[in-house]
Design a protein around this motif. Sequence first.
Motif, short mmCIF file in Angstrom:
data_model
loop_
_atom_site.label_atom_id
_atom_site.label_comp_id
_atom_site.label_asym_id
_atom_site.label_seq_id
_atom_site.Cartn_x
_atom_site.Cartn_y
_atom_site.Cartn_z
N ASP A 86 59.28 68.35 70.83
CA ASP A 86 59.08 67.49 69.46
C ASP A 86 58.52 67.23 68.31
OD1 ASP A 86 61.24 67.56 66.80
OD2 ASP A 86 62.12 65.98 68.23
N CYS A 89 55.69 68.13 67.22
CA CYS A 89 55.60 69.04 66.62
C CYS A 89 56.16 68.23 65.27
CB CYS A 89 57.49 70.25 66.61
SG CYS A 89 56.70 71.26 68.27
N GLU A 90 56.26 67.00 65.37
CA GLU A 90 56.65 66.05 64.05
C GLU A 90 55.14 65.44 64.03
OE1 GLU A 90 55.63 62.19 62.63
OE2 GLU A 90 55.93 62.63 65.30
N SER A 93 53.88 68.59 62.62
CA SER A 93 53.82 68.81 60.91
C SER A 93 53.20 67.88 59.19
CB SER A 93 55.40 68.69 60.74
OG SER A 93 55.27 68.98 59.46
N LEU A 141 50.58 71.74 72.62
CA LEU A 141 51.84 72.53 72.24
C LEU A 141 51.65 73.47 72.90
CD1 LEU A 141 52.97 71.70 69.37
CD2 LEU A 141 54.49 70.95 70.73
N PRO A 148 53.88 76.16 68.40
CA PRO A 148 54.13 75.02 67.45
C PRO A 148 53.88 75.44 66.13
CG PRO A 148 51.57 76.37 68.24
CD PRO A 148 52.61 76.66 69.25
N THR A 149 54.30 77.00 66.51
CA THR A 149 55.46 77.63 64.57
C THR A 149 56.97 77.52 64.83
OG1 THR A 149 55.59 79.47 65.39
CG2 THR A 149 53.43 78.72 65.21
N THR A 152 61.48 72.31 64.55
CA THR A 152 62.25 71.48 65.90
C THR A 152 62.46 70.32 64.75
OG1 THR A 152 60.00 69.57 65.86
CG2 THR A 152 60.49 72.13 67.06
N SER A 155 59.27 68.34 63.08
CA SER A 155 58.89 68.02 62.40
C SER A 155 59.60 69.15 60.59
CB SER A 155 57.74 69.92 62.83
OG SER A 155 59.64 71.35 62.69
#
Length: 245
Positions: A86, A89-90, A93, A141, A148-149, A152, A155
Amino acid sequence: MPASPPLCLHNQTGLQMSPLQARELLEMQAALPLPKPVTVDADALRRPYLCEAGPLGSVPAPTSLRGLAKAGIQTLSGARPQVLIDTLCERLSFERGSVRLYDAMLRKCETVTLPALLSLDELRRLRDEELAHVDMLVHALLTLGADPTAMTPGSVVAGIEIMGLLQVLNEPRTTPTQCLHALLVAELTDVSSWDHLIQLAQSCRQTELVLRLESARHTESAHAQRVSRWYREALLGDLQWIRRH
């Protein structure tokens, strides 16, 4: 390129610009009947939404056998791989948003007069380094077996955060100085966020990943220093403009 004044010297929106009319306005306000008390409890209206709202997103399970194996090993050892995923992913983003911030800054600076020391070539270099971080995070990721898409929670929050900064840069009336301040907010947030991600990756014993993250953190620290210098010089330039005019 058209040059616009960094500050409006004819702003008459404050009460102190017209004390006589200000006094009349206050007297009229005092003569008006008091409004009826508000009977709606705003907090009571918000409370059900807060209680019933679901999460912003979720962290999907790794999709590859290799990722599942890594996640299983870390779970058994007490680590929480979904927290690492997570947070990656943050960062992904936010870095994507940072690329858009620099794109917007480049569009702005191609139209208006640039502050001293600020160059389009340097802006493009910083933008390309942000994009390189996007590619690195996507690879990280995928290596962990994560998608990665995926949207979460981290993100989604990062996307909301970057949205406000993008509004500053895409606003036609903002000056390069004001846009540099928004970039500085992003870069300072970046440096701290990379530090937290590195600590998390270390706790999950992701040695190779830590090395890549530390390299990105070093680059982001240089970005923050460069943008901070640009912003400082732009403020001084605005001060000199006011003195000349």
